[in-house]
Write a protein that holds these residues in place. Structure first.
Motif, PDB file in Angstrom:
ATOM      1  N   GLN A 190       0.850  -1.192   0.000  1.00 41.15           N
ATOM      2  CA  GLN A 190       0.000   0.000   0.000  1.00 41.15           C
ATOM      3  C   GLN A 190       0.885   1.242   0.000  1.00 41.15           C
ATOM      4  OE1 GLN A 190      -2.537  -0.589   3.389  1.00 41.15           O
ATOM      5  NE2 GLN A 190      -3.894  -1.970   2.279  1.00 41.15           N
ATOM      6  N   LEU A 191       0.347   2.331  -0.532  1.00 36.53           N
ATOM      7  CA  LEU A 191       1.093   3.571  -0.682  1.00 36.53           C
ATOM      8  C   LEU A 191       1.682   4.030   0.654  1.00 36.53           C
ATOM      9  CD1 LEU A 191       1.879   5.661  -2.821  1.00 36.53           C
ATOM     10  CD2 LEU A 191      -0.190   6.930  -2.219  1.00 36.53           C
ATOM     11  N   HIS A 192       2.983   4.270   0.692  1.00 39.79           N
ATOM     12  CA  HIS A 192       3.730   4.768   1.861  1.00 39.79           C
ATOM     13  C   HIS A 192       3.710   3.818   3.061  1.00 39.79           C
ATOM     14  CE1 HIS A 192       4.164   8.426  -0.375  1.00 39.79           C
ATOM     15  NE2 HIS A 192       2.866   8.638  -0.385  1.00 39.79           N
ATOM     16  N   ALA A 193       3.394   2.537   2.856  1.00 40.46           N
ATOM     17  CA  ALA A 193       3.358   1.585   3.967  1.00 40.46           C
ATOM     18  C   ALA A 193       4.738   1.037   4.317  1.00 40.46           C
ATOM     19  CB  ALA A 193       2.420   0.421   3.638  1.00 40.46           C
ATOM     20  N   SER A 194       5.678   1.118   3.380  1.00 42.14           N
ATOM     21  CA  SER A 194       6.994   0.542   3.602  1.00 42.14           C
ATOM     22  C   SER A 194       8.072   1.472   3.072  1.00 42.14           C
ATOM     23  CB  SER A 194       7.097  -0.806   2.888  1.00 42.14           C
ATOM     24  OG  SER A 194       8.395  -1.339   3.015  1.00 42.14           O
ATOM     25  N   ARG A 195       9.048   1.775   3.923  1.00 42.48           N
ATOM     26  CA  ARG A 195      10.223   2.540   3.488  1.00 42.48           C
ATOM     27  C   ARG A 195      11.258   1.510   3.043  1.00 42.48           C
ATOM     28  NH1 ARG A 195      14.678   5.075   5.613  1.00 42.48           N
ATOM     29  NH2 ARG A 195      14.325   4.244   7.675  1.00 42.48           N
ATOM     30  N   ASP A 196      11.450   1.433   1.725  1.00 45.66           N
ATOM     31  CA  ASP A 196      12.285   0.380   1.163  1.00 45.66           C
ATOM     32  C   ASP A 196      13.149   0.942   0.042  1.00 45.66           C
ATOM     33  OD1 ASP A 196      10.357   0.535  -0.973  1.00 45.66           O
ATOM     34  OD2 ASP A 196       9.116  -0.933   0.081  1.00 45.66           O
ATOM     35  N   SER A 197      13.632   0.100  -0.842  1.00 51.05           N
ATOM     36  CA  SER A 197      14.584   0.528  -1.878  1.00 51.05           C
ATOM     37  C   SER A 197      14.013   1.534  -2.873  1.00 51.05           C
ATOM     38  CB  SER A 197      15.128  -0.685  -2.638  1.00 51.05           C
ATOM     39  OG  SER A 197      15.998  -1.431  -1.812  1.00 51.05           O
ATOM     40  N   ARG A 198      12.716   1.725  -2.881  1.00 47.48           N
ATOM     41  CA  ARG A 198      12.128   2.743  -3.757  1.00 47.48           C
ATOM     42  C   ARG A 198      12.444   4.147  -3.263  1.00 47.48           C
ATOM     43  NH1 ARG A 198       6.094   1.049  -3.332  1.00 47.48           N
ATOM     44  NH2 ARG A 198       6.862   0.449  -1.284  1.00 47.48           N
ATOM     45  N   TYR A 199      12.810   4.275  -2.006  1.00 46.77           N
ATOM     46  CA  TYR A 199      13.034   5.578  -1.392  1.00 46.77           C
ATOM     47  C   TYR A 199      14.526   5.850  -1.246  1.00 46.77           C
ATOM     48  CZ  TYR A 199       8.086   5.145  -0.507  1.00 46.77           C
ATOM     49  OH  TYR A 199       6.746   4.981  -0.684  1.00 46.77           O
ATOM     50  N   GLU A 200      14.907   7.098  -1.485  1.00 50.53           N
ATOM     51  CA  GLU A 200      16.310   7.491  -1.435  1.00 50.53           C
ATOM     52  C   GLU A 200      16.947   7.221  -0.068  1.00 50.53           C
ATOM     53  OE1 GLU A 200      18.748  11.616  -1.939  1.00 50.53           O
ATOM     54  OE2 GLU A 200      17.059  11.297  -3.314  1.00 50.53           O
ATOM     55  N   SER A 201      16.163   7.303   1.009  1.00 48.62           N
ATOM     56  CA  SER A 201      16.726   7.100   2.347  1.00 48.62           C
ATOM     57  C   SER A 201      17.156   5.649   2.585  1.00 48.62           C
ATOM     58  CB  SER A 201      15.725   7.520   3.419  1.00 48.62           C
ATOM     59  OG  SER A 201      14.577   6.692   3.372  1.00 48.62           O
ATOM     60  N   VAL A 202      16.694   4.729   1.754  1.00 48.11           N
ATOM     61  CA  VAL A 202      17.107   3.324   1.851  1.00 48.11           C
ATOM     62  C   VAL A 202      17.909   2.943   0.610  1.00 48.11           C
ATOM     63  CG1 VAL A 202      16.344   0.909   2.011  1.00 48.11           C
ATOM     64  CG2 VAL A 202      15.144   2.689   3.303  1.00 48.11           C
ATOM     65  N   GLY A 203      17.311   3.068  -0.553  1.00 46.91           N
ATOM     66  CA  GLY A 203      17.995   2.751  -1.804  1.00 46.91           C
ATOM     67  C   GLY A 203      18.461   1.310  -1.866  1.00 46.91           C
TER      68      GLY A 203
END
Length: 174
Positions: A137-150
């Protein structure tokens, strides 16, 4: 003399036990607690996990592994995610579908398509992995899609989740 020898033996045993516990925790197995819903439906908030730390000392992470790793933006925090791509893979998310090397990934562990914008293509560099949470679901997981994880460097991986030892939602009182 008998008392001193016994005391030294006791201290030696205690030091050996502490060293063994430290080695097991650093390189063997550890317990971890899930905080949040980024891995739902596979893992739930509060699940107690057994993490195999030894596995990645002898073997590289594989696609499909659920791993714990140090948050690249906060090394004091650990995240738990699923490996979607390894070095050399090309990952792309289009129309809610994850593609690995141009082929749609069959994801039986998630209950929804990926919400939000398309992502990639991203070529996974050697020595890194591309991770996603099972909760798409939208914004449910901070993962490799986000720059802070990559892309997660393999040296930040703590271990592979082997078992859910205890799930609080299954606890009941009489």
């Amino acid at each position: 003399m008998f008392g001193k020898r016994r005391f030294l033996r006791w201290i030696g045993t205690l030091v050996s036990l502490v060293a063994a516990a430290w080695l097991i925790n650093q390189y063997g197995v550890a317990m971890s607690v899930v905080s949040g819903t980024s891995m739902a439906p596979t893992l739930q908030d509060g699940d107690r996990l057994l993490v195999n730390k030894f596995r990645f000392l002898v073997k590289e992470p594989s696609v499909g592994d659920v791993i714990t790793f140090r948050d690249p933006s906060d090394q004091n925090r650990f995240l738990v995610k699923r490996v979607i791509g390894v070095g050399g893979d090309v990952i792309e998310i289009r129309g809610g579908v994850v593609y690995r090397n141009g082929i749609p990934v069959r994801e039986t562990y998630t209950s929804s398509p990926v919400e939000g914008d398309d992502h990639g293509p991203v070529k996974v560099k050697p020595g890194t992995v591309f991770v996603l949470g099972d909760n798409r679901q939208l914004h449910a997981s901070r993962d490799s899609r986000y720059e802070s994880v990559g892309l997660v460097p393999v040296n930040l991986i703590d271990g592979k989740v082997e078992w859910i030892l205890w799930r609080p939602s299954l606890a009941a009182s009489l």
